[in-house]
Design an enzyme around this catalytic site. Structure first.
Site, short mmCIF file in Angstrom:
data_model
loop_
_atom_site.label_atom_id
_atom_site.label_comp_id
_atom_site.label_asym_id
_atom_site.label_seq_id
_atom_site.Cartn_x
_atom_site.Cartn_y
_atom_site.Cartn_z
N GLU A 275 0.86 -1.11 -0.18
CA GLU A 275 0.06 0.04 -0.15
C GLU A 275 0.83 1.19 0.07
OE1 GLU A 275 -3.40 -0.08 -0.35
OE2 GLU A 275 -3.30 -2.22 -0.36
N HIS A 278 2.09 2.25 -3.26
CA HIS A 278 1.09 3.10 -4.05
C HIS A 278 1.24 4.48 -3.85
CE1 HIS A 278 -1.40 0.05 -6.12
NE2 HIS A 278 -1.49 -0.65 -4.87
ZN LIG Z 1 -2.32 -2.46 -4.69
#
Ligand SMILES: [Zn+2]
Length: 420
Positions: A275, A278
């Protein structure tokens, strides 16, 4: 316009049904044996559950595709929207209120017609495979809360948009765009603190060992978050997830309680690192820029279409010659655009898959690649995601690369980087 719509719709429905049929055939063909690469890690029963789950969803999708097409034809060429507009004009003066009523009625009718499929999805398919945790009472309360939130947040926006269309001159679409951008940012800012708590409980992460791990990782990655929360996703579904929400001061990391149960602390850390990937690659900002640009292009197109008489007559509606047709134009646009924008889906799916690989690579640079690989395999298994999707179906729809590709890259990363 009639011909364009008919051709577009035919291609749209044909392509969706064909892709769906390909997926069904491919998954069914590989149902009997676990693929070689997972022979050691996945039980045959789990593999077959994933296949059956995928097939059940595909069968439901088939109905969804057909219903969409029938609805579109019903609203346009068969005169549904024209009738609704005339009926409302008998009750209300032409003007802002009548147009708001038209759009709201259009959405409510669509929502009601879609209800049986949504019920089948939750209490049929999801239930049968053990994923649904929702009671009918919770489902109803979600429905009403959703309607209420939609009304409170959506109606003022709708009124503003219609008013800008009416008074903004020939560049109204630029004003509307500005309003939508501000609105979107506003929603993102209030979502974590105002909207999401209406539907779920968020409690601070209490597992101290995990919290320490997560904090150390965040520090390494140079990321500030307000807090770590556990969301009671298990109230509705056994599916699991983790995500970031909000921005600025309201930024936070949310783990589904289901995820905490499934993964070990090392695997949780790897998922969080993904995460963070990202975030590091600014995927959210990039996505917003793309979305704002597409919205602008769409509104410019609508600005032009709304002035063409054939746009209305070709779609089964008689425009009002001496009044405003903004409400009609909006509804027709909402109906027709998805038919054609569907052909761009592979592009956004491809971009999303590239970003998933980037996030995976980042995770592998921060935590052992083997941890993320183990976590992914567990998630694919617990969510009954098929390991043998049709390659073309993947290219078209998949926002995440299939497990085989992600795991193969991770193995390569693990081999190249060793453990660090
Ligand atoms: Zn992802």
């Amino acid at each position: 316009m009639t011909l364009l719509l008919a051709a577009g719709l035919l291609a749209h429905v044909g392509l969706r049904l064909w892709l769906n049929a390909r997926q069904v055939r491919h998954v069914a063909m590989h149902r009997a044996v676990v693929p070689q690469a997972y022979a050691q890690t996945m039980a045959l029963a789990d593999h077959q559950k994933a296949a059956d789950y995928t097939l059940a969803k595909a069968r439901l999708a088939q109905w969804d595709i057909l219903l969409d097409a029938v609805l579109l034809l019903g609203w346009t060429l068969l005169g549904g929207l024209q009738a609704l507009n005339q009926w409302l004009l008998e009750w209300l003066q032409p003007g802002l209120l009548q147009q708001i009523a038209l759009i709201v009625a259009f959405m409510l009718v669509g929502g009601v017609i879609g209800l049986p499929l949504s019920l089948l999805q939750t209490f049929g398919v999801e239930q049968r495979f053990g994923f649904n945790k929702m009671t009918p009472v919770l489902w109803l309360s979600d429905l009403f809360k959703g309607l209420l939130v939609g009304a409170v947040l959506g109606l003022p926006l709708l009124a503003l948009v219609l008013w800008l269309m009416q008074t903004g001159g020939s560049l109204w679409w630029l004003w509307v765009w500005g309003a939508l951008v501000v609105w979107q940012l506003f929603l993102m800012a209030i979502a974590p603190n105002v909207i999401m708590p209406l539907f779920n409980k968020f409690s601070p992460l209490e597992d101290d060992a995990l919290k320490a791990r997560v904090q150390a990782l965040m520090q390494r990655a140079g990321f500030q978050a307000k807090g770590f929360f556990v969301m009671d996703g298990s109230r509705r579904s056994a599916h699991s997830n983790a995500f970031f929400t909000g921005f600025g001061a309201s930024k936070r990391v949310v783990f589904f309680d289901t995820l905490l149960k499934q993964l070990s602390p090392a695997e949780m850390e790897a998922v969080l690192a993904h995460e963070l990937g990202h975030f590091k690659h600014k995927h959210i900002v990039k996505m917003m820029v793309v979305s704002f640009a597409t919205t602008l292009a769409g509104l410019a197109l609508l600005g032009w279409l709304a002035q063409q008489v054939w746009f209305y007559t070709g779609l089964g509606v008689l425009p009002n010659m001496n009044g405003s047709n903004d409400g009609l134009a909006l509804v027709l646009f909402m109906l027709v655009v998805p038919v054609f924008s569907f052909f761009l889906v592979p592009l956004s799916s491809w971009r999303s898959r590239v970003q998933e690989f980037e996030a995976d690579a980042y995770a592998a640079s921060q935590t052992p690649a083997a941890d993320l690989a183990a976590a992914l395999l567990k998630l694919y298994q617990d969510n009954a995601s098929t390991l043998t999707p049709d390659p073309l179906f993947v290219k078209f729809y998949y926002s995440h690369p299939p497990a085989s590709e992600r795991l193969a890259r991770m193995q390569a990363a693990g081999a190249a980087g060793g453990t660090a």
